[in-house]
Design a protein around this motif. Sequence first.
Motif, mmCIF file in Angstrom:
data_model
loop_
_atom_site.group_PDB
_atom_site.id
_atom_site.type_symbol
_atom_site.label_atom_id
_atom_site.label_comp_id
_atom_site.label_asym_id
_atom_site.label_seq_id
_atom_site.Cartn_x
_atom_site.Cartn_y
_atom_site.Cartn_z
ATOM 1 N N THR A 1 -7.038 1.506 0.864
ATOM 2 C CA THR A 1 -8.365 0.923 1.087
ATOM 3 C C THR A 1 -9.327 1.225 -0.049
ATOM 4 N N ALA A 2 -9.018 2.246 -0.858
ATOM 5 C CA ALA A 2 -9.906 2.640 -1.945
ATOM 6 C C ALA A 2 -9.082 3.279 -3.055
ATOM 7 N N THR B 1 -11.741 -5.823 0.952
ATOM 8 C CA THR B 1 -11.810 -5.482 -0.463
ATOM 9 C C THR B 1 -11.399 -4.025 -0.672
ATOM 10 N N VAL B 2 -10.537 -3.787 -1.659
ATOM 11 C CA VAL B 2 -10.194 -2.420 -2.032
ATOM 12 C C VAL B 2 -11.350 -1.860 -2.849
ATOM 13 N N ASP B 3 -11.887 -0.728 -2.400
ATOM 14 C CA ASP B 3 -13.056 -0.138 -3.046
ATOM 15 C C ASP B 3 -12.635 0.645 -4.290
ATOM 16 N N VAL B 4 -12.912 0.081 -5.463
ATOM 17 C CA VAL B 4 -12.633 0.754 -6.741
ATOM 18 C C VAL B 4 -13.949 0.776 -7.516
ATOM 19 N N PRO B 5 -14.741 1.834 -7.343
ATOM 20 C CA PRO B 5 -16.093 1.852 -7.927
ATOM 21 C C PRO B 5 -16.093 1.682 -9.446
ATOM 22 N N THR C 1 -9.364 4.918 -7.499
ATOM 23 C CA THR C 1 -10.121 5.293 -8.684
ATOM 24 C C THR C 1 -9.306 4.961 -9.924
ATOM 25 N N ARG D 1 -6.841 -5.673 0.197
ATOM 26 C CA ARG D 1 -5.825 -5.151 1.108
ATOM 27 C C ARG D 1 -5.628 -6.174 2.213
ATOM 28 N N THR E 1 0.851 -1.178 0.000
ATOM 29 C CA THR E 1 0.000 0.000 0.000
ATOM 30 C C THR E 1 0.896 1.240 0.000
ATOM 31 N N LEU F 1 -4.668 5.340 -5.733
ATOM 32 C CA LEU F 1 -5.096 4.832 -4.437
ATOM 33 C C LEU F 1 -5.056 5.927 -3.379
ATOM 34 N N ASN F 2 -5.852 5.753 -2.321
ATOM 35 C CA ASN F 2 -5.637 6.587 -1.151
ATOM 36 C C ASN F 2 -4.409 6.064 -0.394
#
Length: 312
Positions: free
Chosen positions: A261-262, A220-224, A264, A210, A192, A256-257
Amino acid sequence: MNRRIRSAFAVALTATLIATVPQAPAQAQDEHAKPSVISLPDGFQPEGIAAAGTYAYFGSRATGAIHRADLISGEAEQLSPATGTPSLGLKVDPLGRLFVSGGTAGDARVIDTRTGDVLARYQFASAPTFVNDVVLTREAAYFTDSNKPVLYRLPLGRDGALPPADGFTTIPLTGAYQQIGTGVNLNGIAQTPDGEALIVVQSNTGTLFRVDPATGVSTTVDVPGYTFTNGDGLLLVGRTLYVVQNRLNQIAVVELNTAGTAGTVTGTITDQDFDVPTTVAMALGRLYLPNARFTTPPTPTTPYTVVAVRPL
């Protein structure tokens, strides 16, 4: 016109000519000097790549041989001979040691990139196993197993000291991650952005996870709006995660952030020379990917290449 005036005029004229002749930008000259496609030996069947300086290292999934390529000249040579078992995911550390994932052999090797000597070998698992990829942190090397819901941790001691042959640990994955069927599950692995955890891709679901390396707990890594179908090698550069999608012949670019964790998806990279690329490394300002050519029946004369593309 006296000699002094003639000399001054000549200097001025030369300076004017130099200033008015179009000069190629330094970056363009540099790009032109580096080949965009590098040939590997026929029949090699590459899978993994690692880069250090102006060199890249490639493993053969067919024989286990390791080749080293000069990214400036494009010349390649054998570093380590065939083992009879695969050489898949690769990473090289600042000490010039190459960590090699052993696929169906269920092992890992550490190779001296100067001599090609095997410095250590670790037997992680027995069949069914597929030790696929590796990431290096300050404290350890972590390996994925595509046939098992686990990570293997190889701790690194003071000054990078390697552990004894039995000095590794197996980390079972819990939480959101679930093993699906008998196909390729866990594949690429990266850190990360904050270095506190790991990110893995599950190829058959296209999901990023993650993982807490201390506990094995996964989220789960949030990738909308995006599924990483055929996700393979991962590469983190800053907060940008490059996800190779092998049979789609593309790289998904994810911002990533900090905690991972998330994220785009900010774009994708494709190239006309992609032919099922599997893994990726950054070198000389470019991304390098070996073409595994999974959709082409392998023969001793099948050609294989490495492709360089500009990052986003």
